[in-house]
Design a protein around this motif. Structure first.
Motif, mmCIF file in Angstrom:
data_model
loop_
_atom_site.group_PDB
_atom_site.id
_atom_site.type_symbol
_atom_site.label_atom_id
_atom_site.label_comp_id
_atom_site.label_asym_id
_atom_site.label_seq_id
_atom_site.Cartn_x
_atom_site.Cartn_y
_atom_site.Cartn_z
ATOM 1 N N GLY A 14 12.799 -0.597 0.657
ATOM 2 C CA GLY A 14 12.887 -0.837 2.085
ATOM 3 C C GLY A 14 14.057 -1.728 2.449
ATOM 4 O O GLY A 14 14.773 -1.484 3.434
ATOM 5 N N HIS B 172 12.165 8.889 1.472
ATOM 6 C CA HIS B 172 11.031 8.125 0.938
ATOM 7 C C HIS B 172 11.244 8.054 -0.566
ATOM 8 O O HIS B 172 11.604 9.046 -1.195
ATOM 9 C CB HIS B 172 9.717 8.839 1.265
ATOM 10 C CG HIS B 172 8.526 8.311 0.519
ATOM 11 N ND1 HIS B 172 8.080 7.015 0.646
ATOM 12 C CD2 HIS B 172 7.682 8.929 -0.379
ATOM 13 C CE1 HIS B 172 7.017 6.844 -0.129
ATOM 14 N NE2 HIS B 172 6.758 7.976 -0.757
ATOM 15 N N SER C 53 11.334 -4.955 10.730
ATOM 16 C CA SER C 53 10.903 -3.622 10.302
ATOM 17 C C SER C 53 9.856 -3.084 11.273
ATOM 18 O O SER C 53 9.218 -3.851 12.009
ATOM 19 C CB SER C 53 10.307 -3.693 8.896
ATOM 20 O OG SER C 53 9.289 -4.690 8.837
ATOM 21 N N ILE D 1 7.297 -4.546 2.751
ATOM 22 C CA ILE D 1 8.677 -4.146 2.497
ATOM 23 C C ILE D 1 8.995 -4.408 1.032
ATOM 24 O O ILE D 1 8.963 -5.560 0.579
ATOM 25 C CB ILE D 1 9.671 -4.933 3.368
ATOM 26 C CG1 ILE D 1 9.321 -4.797 4.850
ATOM 27 C CG2 ILE D 1 11.100 -4.447 3.123
ATOM 28 C CD1 ILE D 1 10.168 -5.678 5.751
ATOM 29 N N ASP E 241 8.987 3.514 3.769
ATOM 30 C CA ASP E 241 8.793 2.785 2.517
ATOM 31 C C ASP E 241 7.460 3.148 1.881
ATOM 32 O O ASP E 241 7.394 3.621 0.744
ATOM 33 C CB ASP E 241 8.874 1.283 2.779
ATOM 34 C CG ASP E 241 9.018 0.478 1.491
ATOM 35 O OD1 ASP E 241 8.708 1.017 0.420
ATOM 36 O OD2 ASP E 241 9.434 -0.685 1.558
ATOM 37 N N GLN E 242 6.365 2.934 2.620
ATOM 38 C CA GLN E 242 5.044 3.230 2.078
ATOM 39 C C GLN E 242 4.042 3.383 3.209
ATOM 40 O O GLN E 242 4.220 2.828 4.286
ATOM 41 C CB GLN E 242 4.590 2.132 1.115
ATOM 42 C CG GLN E 242 4.750 0.714 1.631
ATOM 43 C CD GLN E 242 4.591 -0.325 0.540
ATOM 44 O OE1 GLN E 242 3.686 -0.247 -0.281
ATOM 45 N NE2 GLN E 242 5.472 -1.311 0.523
ATOM 46 N N LYS F 112 2.349 4.803 -3.101
ATOM 47 C CA LYS F 112 3.050 4.548 -1.842
ATOM 48 C C LYS F 112 2.661 5.529 -0.739
ATOM 49 O O LYS F 112 3.299 5.571 0.316
ATOM 50 C CB LYS F 112 4.568 4.581 -2.060
ATOM 51 C CG LYS F 112 5.100 3.387 -2.836
ATOM 52 C CD LYS F 112 6.614 3.322 -2.753
ATOM 53 C CE LYS F 112 7.159 2.043 -3.359
ATOM 54 N NZ LYS F 112 8.619 1.901 -3.184
ATOM 55 N N ASN G 265 6.436 -1.944 11.572
ATOM 56 C CA ASN G 265 5.196 -2.048 10.799
ATOM 57 C C ASN G 265 4.079 -1.346 11.564
ATOM 58 O O ASN G 265 3.747 -1.753 12.682
ATOM 59 C CB ASN G 265 4.837 -3.512 10.574
ATOM 60 C CG ASN G 265 5.966 -4.292 9.927
ATOM 61 O OD1 ASN G 265 6.700 -3.760 9.100
ATOM 62 N ND2 ASN G 265 6.109 -5.542 10.299
ATOM 63 N N THR H 54 7.230 1.141 7.718
ATOM 64 C CA THR H 54 6.314 0.890 6.613
ATOM 65 C C THR H 54 4.934 0.568 7.152
ATOM 66 O O THR H 54 4.795 0.131 8.296
ATOM 67 C CB THR H 54 6.830 -0.275 5.730
ATOM 68 O OG1 THR H 54 6.033 -0.369 4.545
ATOM 69 C CG2 THR H 54 6.810 -1.598 6.459
ATOM 70 N N SER H 55 3.924 0.821 6.350
ATOM 71 C CA SER H 55 2.573 0.399 6.744
ATOM 72 C C SER H 55 2.427 -1.055 6.353
ATOM 73 O O SER H 55 2.626 -1.426 5.194
ATOM 74 C CB SER H 55 1.509 1.261 6.059
ATOM 75 O OG SER H 55 1.474 1.006 4.669
ATOM 76 N N GLY I 77 0.299 -2.877 2.755
ATOM 77 C CA GLY I 77 1.692 -2.448 2.615
ATOM 78 C C GLY I 77 2.656 -3.551 2.994
ATOM 79 O O GLY I 77 2.267 -4.666 3.339
#
Length: 299
Positions: A223, A157, A251, A219, A205-206, A168, A253, A235-236, A217
């Motif tokens: 990311g 991260h 990704s 990319i 990523d976050q 993040k 998500n 990632t969120s 959130g």
């Protein structure tokens, strides 16, 4: 210094991937308001720091045919209304667009000559009256290089300069992965960050929680890098829509409360990790390539 057809303009070299694309825009010069990231600055061959030579920078902006602005934060230092007779491109990649959303949307509606490219995670915040194209930046990574992962499942991260502000969701990520091998990347140069990501398997990523702008959130640069280095990207984010311009990113998500369940589904299954990582790699290889990104900006 000669006159240039195109000026790339940014608050600093960390916005929108300017440091990776600048050398590949023909007959161009980059103007940075200030120097913040020496490692990114050093990647740009032909550049000026505005605060050190304002008269020359103003002259170059007057005489060029095209201005490409990276990041809405950069609008604090340039009045685009002065350049209506030029091709003006604005690349929206930063949270300043959320903080000044109403005024920036109004300005873009009233100045329709500005071509807009925008990161997909920010598309929900752009007014429906504004024409735009989705934008992911070019990542200057050698995709042919050998990549050797740790034997043990390892997560990474990279909050970078955002670690102390927890923008993040780094604290949440560390707490959720308390019993996993997690490398939190901070206080490193870009090259050092890349070397770490080469060895890890899954990149988070976050994880955005209770954002006051209702931002969920997406990319970011880190990311995109992780996918090119054959990490699984988590990632969120809501579903990121880039079609019909290009294929939606594959990704993973999720909502933050789904993070633990998601990582558990990959634990102990290196083959599943490899299949997912390769799918994401192939997408990133195509849509962050120099030719694709350059064409997306200029055409």
């Amino acid at each position: 210094m000669s006159n240039y057809e195109t000026i790339l303009f940014s608050n600093d070299s960390s916005y929108g991937g300017i440091s990776f694309i600048a050398n590949h825009i023909e007959n161009s010069c980059t103007i940075l308001m200030r120097s913040v990231r020496k490692d990114f600055d050093s990647m740009i061959k032909n550049k000026l720091i505005y605060n050190k030579n304002p008269k020359l920078c103003v002259n170059l902006l007057k005489k060029c045919k095209r201005i490409i602005v990276f990041g809405t934060i950069s609008l604090d230092n340039i009045s685009l209304s002065k350049y209506r007779n030029k091709e003006v491109i604005l690349i929206i990649t930063d949270t300043r667009f959320l903080k000044k959303n109403d005024s920036l949307n109004k300005s873009l509606i009233n100045n329709s000559y500005i071509k807009v490219l925008i990161m997909p995670d920010l598309i929900p915040f752009i007014n429906d009256k504004i024409k735009y194209k989705p934008y992911f930046q070019h990542i200057n990574i050698d995709i042919e290089q050998p990549i050797q992962k740790y034997d043990e499942l390892t997560f990474s991260h990279s909050p970078g300069l955002k670690y102390s502000s927890d923008l993040k969701g780094s604290k949440f990520i560390k707490k959720t992965l308390h019993d996993q091998k997690l490398i939190v990347i901070k206080n490193k140069t870009w090259s050092e960050c890349i070397e770490i990501k080469k060895k890890t398997h899954i990149f988070i990523d976050q994880m955005i929680i209770n954002n006051k702008f209702k931002y969920a959130g997406g990319i970011g640069k880190s990311g995109l890098e992780s996918m090119l280095l054959k990490n699984i990207l988590i990632t969120s984010a809501p579903t990121l829509i880039t079609e019909p311009f290009f294929e939606n990113p594959p990704s993973i998500n999720i909502k933050p409360n789904e993070l633990r369940e998601t990582i558990d589904s990959y634990s102990g299954d290196l083959e599943k990790i490899k299949i997912t990582a390769n799918k994401q790699f192939e997408w990133a290889k195509k849509y962050t390539s120099l030719n694709f990104v350059k064409n997306n900006i200029l055409n």
